[in-house]
Write a protein that holds these residues in place. Sequence first.
Motif, PDB file in Angstrom:
ATOM      1  N   GLU A 106     -58.361  15.073 -17.139  1.00  0.00           N
ATOM      2  CA  GLU A 106     -58.279  13.648 -16.857  1.00  0.00           C
ATOM      3  C   GLU A 106     -58.853  12.813 -17.988  1.00  0.00           C
ATOM      4  O   GLU A 106     -59.765  13.246 -18.697  1.00  0.00           O
ATOM      5  N   LEU A 107     -58.316  11.589 -18.100  1.00  0.00           N
ATOM      6  CA  LEU A 107     -58.968  10.532 -18.853  1.00  0.00           C
ATOM      7  C   LEU A 107     -59.670   9.650 -17.832  1.00  0.00           C
ATOM      8  O   LEU A 107     -59.072   9.264 -16.815  1.00  0.00           O
ATOM      9  N   GLN A 108     -60.945   9.334 -18.079  1.00  0.00           N
ATOM     10  CA  GLN A 108     -61.721   8.528 -17.143  1.00  0.00           C
ATOM     11  C   GLN A 108     -62.337   7.334 -17.869  1.00  0.00           C
ATOM     12  O   GLN A 108     -62.736   7.447 -19.022  1.00  0.00           O
ATOM     13  N   ARG A 109     -62.413   6.234 -17.162  1.00  0.00           N
ATOM     14  CA  ARG A 109     -63.134   5.052 -17.648  1.00  0.00           C
ATOM     15  C   ARG A 109     -64.216   4.741 -16.631  1.00  0.00           C
ATOM     16  O   ARG A 109     -63.919   4.534 -15.448  1.00  0.00           O
ATOM     17  N   ASP A 110     -65.462   4.739 -17.091  1.00  0.00           N
ATOM     18  CA  ASP A 110     -66.597   4.564 -16.183  1.00  0.00           C
ATOM     19  C   ASP A 110     -66.514   5.553 -15.030  1.00  0.00           C
ATOM     20  O   ASP A 110     -66.753   5.223 -13.868  1.00  0.00           O
TER      21      ASP A 110
ATOM     22  N   LEU B 195     -62.884  11.989 -21.828  1.00  0.00           N
ATOM     23  CA  LEU B 195     -61.712  12.848 -21.771  1.00  0.00           C
ATOM     24  C   LEU B 195     -62.218  14.184 -21.243  1.00  0.00           C
ATOM     25  O   LEU B 195     -62.848  14.947 -21.973  1.00  0.00           O
ATOM     26  N   ASP B 196     -61.977  14.425 -19.975  1.00  0.00           N
ATOM     27  CA  ASP B 196     -62.573  15.569 -19.284  1.00  0.00           C
ATOM     28  C   ASP B 196     -61.524  16.658 -19.111  1.00  0.00           C
ATOM     29  O   ASP B 196     -60.676  16.605 -18.226  1.00  0.00           O
ATOM     30  N   LYS B 197     -61.601  17.679 -19.970  1.00  0.00           N
ATOM     31  CA  LYS B 197     -60.623  18.750 -19.912  1.00  0.00           C
ATOM     32  C   LYS B 197     -60.917  19.732 -18.783  1.00  0.00           C
ATOM     33  O   LYS B 197     -60.082  20.581 -18.479  1.00  0.00           O
TER      34      LYS B 197
ATOM     35  N   ILE C  37     -57.920   7.529 -14.919  1.00  0.00           N
ATOM     36  CA  ILE C  37     -56.846   6.647 -15.390  1.00  0.00           C
ATOM     37  C   ILE C  37     -55.564   7.459 -15.417  1.00  0.00           C
ATOM     38  O   ILE C  37     -55.527   8.562 -15.965  1.00  0.00           O
ATOM     39  N   GLU C  38     -54.517   6.922 -14.818  1.00  0.00           N
ATOM     40  CA  GLU C  38     -53.247   7.639 -14.771  1.00  0.00           C
ATOM     41  C   GLU C  38     -52.616   7.691 -16.168  1.00  0.00           C
ATOM     42  O   GLU C  38     -52.516   6.686 -16.865  1.00  0.00           O
ATOM     43  N   LEU C  39     -52.202   8.890 -16.572  1.00  0.00           N
ATOM     44  CA  LEU C  39     -51.491   9.089 -17.839  1.00  0.00           C
ATOM     45  C   LEU C  39     -50.399  10.126 -17.635  1.00  0.00           C
ATOM     46  O   LEU C  39     -50.609  11.129 -16.946  1.00  0.00           O
ATOM     47  N   ARG C  40     -49.253   9.882 -18.241  1.00  0.00           N
ATOM     48  CA  ARG C  40     -48.202  10.898 -18.208  1.00  0.00           C
ATOM     49  C   ARG C  40     -48.683  12.155 -18.930  1.00  0.00           C
ATOM     50  O   ARG C  40     -49.579  12.102 -19.764  1.00  0.00           O
ATOM     51  N   ARG C  41     -48.053  13.274 -18.621  1.00  0.00           N
ATOM     52  CA  ARG C  41     -48.471  14.550 -19.188  1.00  0.00           C
ATOM     53  C   ARG C  41     -48.462  14.516 -20.712  1.00  0.00           C
ATOM     54  O   ARG C  41     -49.426  14.925 -21.367  1.00  0.00           O
TER      55      ARG C  41
ATOM     56  N   ILE D 250     -51.173   5.522 -24.405  1.00  0.00           N
ATOM     57  CA  ILE D 250     -52.600   5.784 -24.631  1.00  0.00           C
ATOM     58  C   ILE D 250     -53.322   4.485 -24.952  1.00  0.00           C
ATOM     59  O   ILE D 250     -54.391   4.191 -24.396  1.00  0.00           O
ATOM     60  N   ARG D 251     -52.750   3.692 -25.860  1.00  0.00           N
ATOM     61  CA  ARG D 251     -53.391   2.433 -26.238  1.00  0.00           C
ATOM     62  C   ARG D 251     -53.515   1.494 -25.044  1.00  0.00           C
ATOM     63  O   ARG D 251     -54.516   0.795 -24.875  1.00  0.00           O
ATOM     64  N   ARG D 252     -52.506   1.501 -24.204  1.00  0.00           N
ATOM     65  CA  ARG D 252     -52.548   0.654 -23.014  1.00  0.00           C
ATOM     66  C   ARG D 252     -53.664   1.121 -22.079  1.00  0.00           C
ATOM     67  O   ARG D 252     -54.419   0.313 -21.529  1.00  0.00           O
ATOM     68  N   ALA D 253     -53.776   2.430 -21.893  1.00  0.00           N
ATOM     69  CA  ALA D 253     -54.805   2.976 -21.011  1.00  0.00           C
ATOM     70  C   ALA D 253     -56.206   2.702 -21.537  1.00  0.00           C
ATOM     71  O   ALA D 253     -57.140   2.473 -20.770  1.00  0.00           O
ATOM     72  N   LEU D 254     -56.358   2.720 -22.872  1.00  0.00           N
ATOM     73  CA  LEU D 254     -57.665   2.502 -23.491  1.00  0.00           C
ATOM     74  C   LEU D 254     -57.961   1.031 -23.747  1.00  0.00           C
ATOM     75  O   LEU D 254     -59.066   0.696 -24.188  1.00  0.00           O
ATOM     76  N   GLY D 255     -56.980   0.154 -23.494  1.00  0.00           N
ATOM     77  CA  GLY D 255     -57.157  -1.258 -23.813  1.00  0.00           C
ATOM     78  C   GLY D 255     -57.286  -1.469 -25.315  1.00  0.00           C
ATOM     79  O   GLY D 255     -58.021  -2.359 -25.775  1.00  0.00           O
TER      80      GLY D 255
END
Length: 545
Positions: A18-22, A12-14, A26-30, A74-79
């Motif tokens: 952004e939220l990043q995986r590897d 989680l890069d403020k 990853i797209e997330l609504r505001r 969020i749960r969907r984005a994080l699997g």
Amino acid sequence: MSNIYRFGRFNLDKNVLELQRDDQPIELRRQAYDTLAYLVENSDRVVTKQEFFDQVWQGRLVTENSLSQSIADIRRALGDDGRRLIRTVHGRGFKFEGKLEREVHVFPEAWQSTRPISLSEARAFAPAAERVENAPLETVPLRSSPQSERNAVTVLPFSSLTQSPAEVRFGHGVSEDLIRCLSGWRLFPVISGGSSWSFVGREPSGDPGAIGEELGASYVVDGSIDTAGSRVRARVRLSRVAGRQVLWSERYDEPLDDFFLLQDEIAERIASQLLPELVRAEIDCIERRPPSVLDAWQTTLIGLGRYHRGHLDERTAEYFESARSQDPGFVLPNFLLGYLRHLRVHHQCTNSVEDDLIRVAEAAQTCLRIDSRDPCGYLLDGLVSMVRGEGSLALQRMEQAVELNPSMADARSLFAQLLAMRGRGEEGVRQARLALRLSPRDPRRSSFLSALAIGHFVAHRYDEAARCAERAALERPDLTPNYLCIASCAGLMGETERGTWALQRVHQLHPSYSAPELDRLLVSTLPEIRERFWEGLSKSGLTRG
């Protein structure tokens, strides 16, 4: 302290919002992004639903379904189908359960005498500026300041904690690249690597300051390299030789994908963050002596301190003018004077637009005549070309500035903005993120966020664009372009209330703001992008009429 939280394969890069995986975004609504950020920042406790409504939605009237939808996103984005990362605490709220690592600055015990400066401290620089700058300028005698009289910097070879050949090579490569990057700034004399390399294996009493004394340097940069599996950790510190004082220290933890690319990246990031620390240290030195005699270098620093506190006024310009008159061959005051005039035009802080633009062009040509290898002249010339509507030439000049000094975050930010304006939104986003990564605590961080917002706008990611512009506005609430971006994005997304609020802020800051002023800012923007920007503004209530 860094603004990067790591958990599992996620960051989680403020710094880049952004939220990043590897390391991939990853797209997330505001609202989902802000909900996750608040959960992570408060991972030591259960966060109640009311807290989310107060802190994330900031009192706006929403239903519990909005919160439930954000948690589901969020749960969907994080699997996180099994809800191992985000736990529902029935009747109370939610809790983040991931194994969290927030990047902090951990050093050997001998390095624990410093901390990174905050954004507000970086803006303020040092009390010396307040004390000296308030004296009548004409009463302060000036003398010339050739670079040979400025305090020198030496970079020692980065050590290997394991003494493995690969680590030793990597550490020496980072040190060599860092010397190259610092030399590219053309501000401080940098002692050649051949001199500092001669001390390898015979550091006196483990004291880098003793090496600095022997080499005639005022500042020493040293560090260490450590590898574990596929990751590299670099630690670096800046010390003042006099008094053996550690002024700044930082840690960089990166995946080792490409040996040479990572070596370059770490060196460029260190150089970008070292420069404001060196300037701050120099201003601290001014504070400790009477402000009776200032040379051109010191006068420039006082003006730079005012500039970083957001003073774009004539008083700041006077310091750069005085430094330039005493040392005509000194690029920095010429560049800063031109850049200051550009910002006054860009932020509508001037009553003499044409006069300021002429001065920017003159400063650009002066910088290029003084030193054709200094990026400052190309950067200013790019800004002049941009204002004149010569987009292709502006891009060429900006690219030259970045090539000459890859660690100059300001140059990358302006390059990012222009790339986006010329229709290359994704490239603009990449360059803006590099600027933020190079200098995450930069005093002009808000402009990096603005460039990122423009890139997202061009790429049709209006919610992300508005979010970046809102973050930029939080850091610099006095600048209208951020609110115009928010208003346009809101109009294109059909968020009338959000757009109306942003335009109200524009009119509060500049009651007489007019369409021609905005068109002047967009002169180098491709027609399709300019029309789309105006379409959003029109839907929010601002017309060209």
